[in-house]
Design a protein around this motif. Structure first.
Motif, PDB file in Angstrom:
ATOM      1  N   SER A 292     -24.990 -26.249  23.206  1.00 57.41           N
ATOM      2  CA  SER A 292     -26.273 -25.346  23.063  1.00 57.41           C
ATOM      3  C   SER A 292     -25.393 -24.016  22.333  1.00 57.41           C
ATOM      4  N   LYS A 293     -24.242 -23.916  22.581  1.00 61.31           N
ATOM      5  CA  LYS A 293     -23.450 -22.757  21.880  1.00 61.31           C
ATOM      6  C   LYS A 293     -22.468 -22.968  20.842  1.00 61.31           C
ATOM      7  N   ASN A 294     -22.517 -24.154  20.404  1.00 63.22           N
ATOM      8  CA  ASN A 294     -21.940 -24.988  19.187  1.00 63.22           C
ATOM      9  C   ASN A 294     -20.255 -24.477  19.594  1.00 63.22           C
ATOM     10  N   THR A 295     -19.875 -24.546  21.007  1.00 60.86           N
ATOM     11  CA  THR A 295     -18.475 -24.294  21.020  1.00 60.86           C
ATOM     12  C   THR A 295     -17.743 -25.326  21.804  1.00 60.86           C
ATOM     13  N   LEU A 296     -16.664 -25.441  21.316  1.00 58.98           N
ATOM     14  CA  LEU A 296     -15.590 -26.513  21.879  1.00 58.98           C
ATOM     15  C   LEU A 296     -14.582 -25.666  22.749  1.00 58.98           C
ATOM     16  N   TYR A 297     -13.907 -26.355  23.755  1.00 58.65           N
ATOM     17  CA  TYR A 297     -13.102 -25.579  24.612  1.00 58.65           C
ATOM     18  C   TYR A 297     -11.828 -26.282  24.859  1.00 58.65           C
ATOM     19  N   LEU A 298     -10.886 -25.749  25.275  1.00 61.63           N
ATOM     20  CA  LEU A 298      -9.577 -26.559  25.567  1.00 61.63           C
ATOM     21  C   LEU A 298      -8.854 -25.622  26.842  1.00 61.63           C
ATOM     22  N   GLN A 299      -9.031 -26.128  28.230  1.00 64.48           N
ATOM     23  CA  GLN A 299      -8.385 -25.539  29.111  1.00 64.48           C
ATOM     24  C   GLN A 299      -6.893 -25.975  29.423  1.00 64.48           C
ATOM     25  N   LEU A 300      -6.066 -25.001  29.406  1.00 64.35           N
ATOM     26  CA  LEU A 300      -4.722 -25.389  29.440  1.00 64.35           C
ATOM     27  C   LEU A 300      -4.083 -24.771  30.973  1.00 64.35           C
ATOM     28  N   ASN A 301      -3.870 -25.838  31.849  1.00 69.10           N
ATOM     29  CA  ASN A 301      -3.246 -25.541  32.892  1.00 69.10           C
ATOM     30  C   ASN A 301      -1.751 -25.861  32.843  1.00 69.10           C
ATOM     31  N   SER A 302      -1.168 -25.372  33.992  1.00 71.31           N
ATOM     32  CA  SER A 302       0.315 -25.599  34.156  1.00 71.31           C
ATOM     33  C   SER A 302       1.140 -25.545  32.900  1.00 71.31           C
ATOM     34  N   LEU A 303       0.957 -24.454  32.395  1.00 71.31           N
ATOM     35  CA  LEU A 303       1.732 -24.466  30.952  1.00 71.31           C
ATOM     36  C   LEU A 303       3.113 -24.495  30.961  1.00 71.31           C
ATOM     37  N   ARG A 304       3.724 -25.065  30.097  1.00 71.44           N
ATOM     38  CA  ARG A 304       5.070 -25.299  29.753  1.00 71.44           C
ATOM     39  C   ARG A 304       5.586 -24.433  28.538  1.00 71.44           C
ATOM     40  N   PRO A 305       6.787 -24.308  28.421  1.00 72.56           N
ATOM     41  CA  PRO A 305       7.532 -23.611  26.989  1.00 72.56           C
ATOM     42  C   PRO A 305       7.088 -24.620  25.877  1.00 72.56           C
ATOM     43  N   GLY A 306       7.288 -25.905  26.183  1.00 81.62           N
ATOM     44  CA  GLY A 306       7.029 -26.970  25.395  1.00 81.62           C
ATOM     45  C   GLY A 306       5.532 -26.759  24.684  1.00 81.62           C
ATOM     46  N   ASP A 307       4.734 -26.319  25.425  1.00 83.32           N
ATOM     47  CA  ASP A 307       3.408 -26.263  24.937  1.00 83.32           C
ATOM     48  C   ASP A 307       3.073 -25.127  23.885  1.00 83.32           C
ATOM     49  N   THR A 308       4.070 -24.294  23.520  1.00 79.09           N
ATOM     50  CA  THR A 308       4.203 -23.404  22.554  1.00 79.09           C
ATOM     51  C   THR A 308       3.972 -23.851  21.177  1.00 79.09           C
ATOM     52  N   ALA A 309       2.670 -23.532  20.652  1.00 77.51           N
ATOM     53  CA  ALA A 309       2.080 -23.983  19.335  1.00 77.51           C
ATOM     54  C   ALA A 309       1.159 -23.483  18.973  1.00 77.51           C
ATOM     55  N   ILE A 310       0.723 -23.786  17.618  1.00 76.86           N
ATOM     56  CA  ILE A 310      -0.565 -23.339  17.048  1.00 76.86           C
ATOM     57  C   ILE A 310      -1.530 -24.335  17.584  1.00 76.86           C
ATOM     58  N   TYR A 311      -2.623 -23.987  18.104  1.00 77.48           N
ATOM     59  CA  TYR A 311      -3.475 -25.078  18.518  1.00 77.48           C
ATOM     60  C   TYR A 311      -4.999 -24.935  17.430  1.00 77.48           C
TER      61      TYR A 311
END
Lengths: 124, 104
Positions: free
Chosen positions: A75-94
């Motif tokens: 209804s909002k034309n929007t996609l989401y990504l919930q990132l939990n328990s983040l680690r240094p290895g998750d550092t990136a352009i998404y």
């Protein structure tokens, strides 16, 4: 024209959470599967996960399974990504990216449009 | 499933660049190729082995045989300098490691 605009990135400490958004316009968002792809600094592309057009089916890379969750609000034309328990290895352009074929429960297609990305840095 | 690309390819302007993507029996899969210029998002340049999205020049072509898929760029221009990634679907989405194309 098709537009995908990501937001929500930033600097976050290890173990914390973040939610990314991808605002879509210029096409019938509700009929297309949507993906998240990330790129660590100086590295190649890594698929993160996908959500079906109706949000009922999802799949994730092993590296993020159990920590990341994809959702969408058609209804909002929007996609989401919930990132939990983040680690240094998750550092990136998404990046969010559109699956090239809509009106299908399959998502095994190329990614025909990409957003410009949002940067996530995980550091203490 | 692993896709193997050469880290770099160099070619003079006007010549032909060939970027390979190796994978076990890759001919059984549909191969897609993306171009990524510095500080930009990837762009799909070839899909389903050899098809081009609208707006992509005919100079970009693809082929797939045996254990190797190839992206061919004819009459290379300075603006083609970029990283190129191959992509397939196996049980999950798989990207090659990328090839940096340098135009001499």
């Amino acid at each position: 024209q098709v537009q995908l605009v990501e937001s929500g990135g930033g600097v976050v400490q290890p173990g914390r959470s973040l939610r990314l958004s991808c605002a879509a316009s210029g096409f019938a968002f509700s009929i297309y599967p949507m993906h998240w792809v990330r790129q660590a600094p100086g590295k190649g592309l890594e698929w993160v996960g996908v959500i079906s057009y109706d949000g009922n089916n999802k799949d994730y890379a092993d590296s993020v399974k159990g920590r990341f969750t994809i959702s969408r609000d058609n209804s909002k034309n929007t996609l989401y990504l919930q990132l939990n328990s983040l680690r240094p290895g998750d550092t990136a352009i998404y990046y969010c990216a559109r699956s090239s074929t809509g009106y299908t429960t399959s998502w095994f297609y190329p990614f025909d449009f990409w957003g410009q990305g949002t940067v996530v840095t995980v550091s203490s | 499933y692993v896709l193997t690309q050469p880290p770099s390819v160099s070619v003079a302007p006007g010549q032909t660049a060939r970027i390979t993507c190796g994978g076990n029996n890759i001919v059984s899969k549909s191969v897609h190729w993306y171009q990524q210029k510095p500080r930009q998002a990837p762009v799909l340049v070839v899909y389903d082995d050899a098809d081009r999205p609208s707006g992509i020049p005919e100079r970009f072509s693809g082929s797939n045989s045996g254990n190797t898929a190839t992206l061919t760029i004819s009459r290379v221009e300075a603006g083609d300098e970029a990283d190129y990634y191959c992509h397939v679907w196996d049980t999950t989405s798989v990207f090659g490691g990328g090839t940096k194309l340098t135009v001499l």
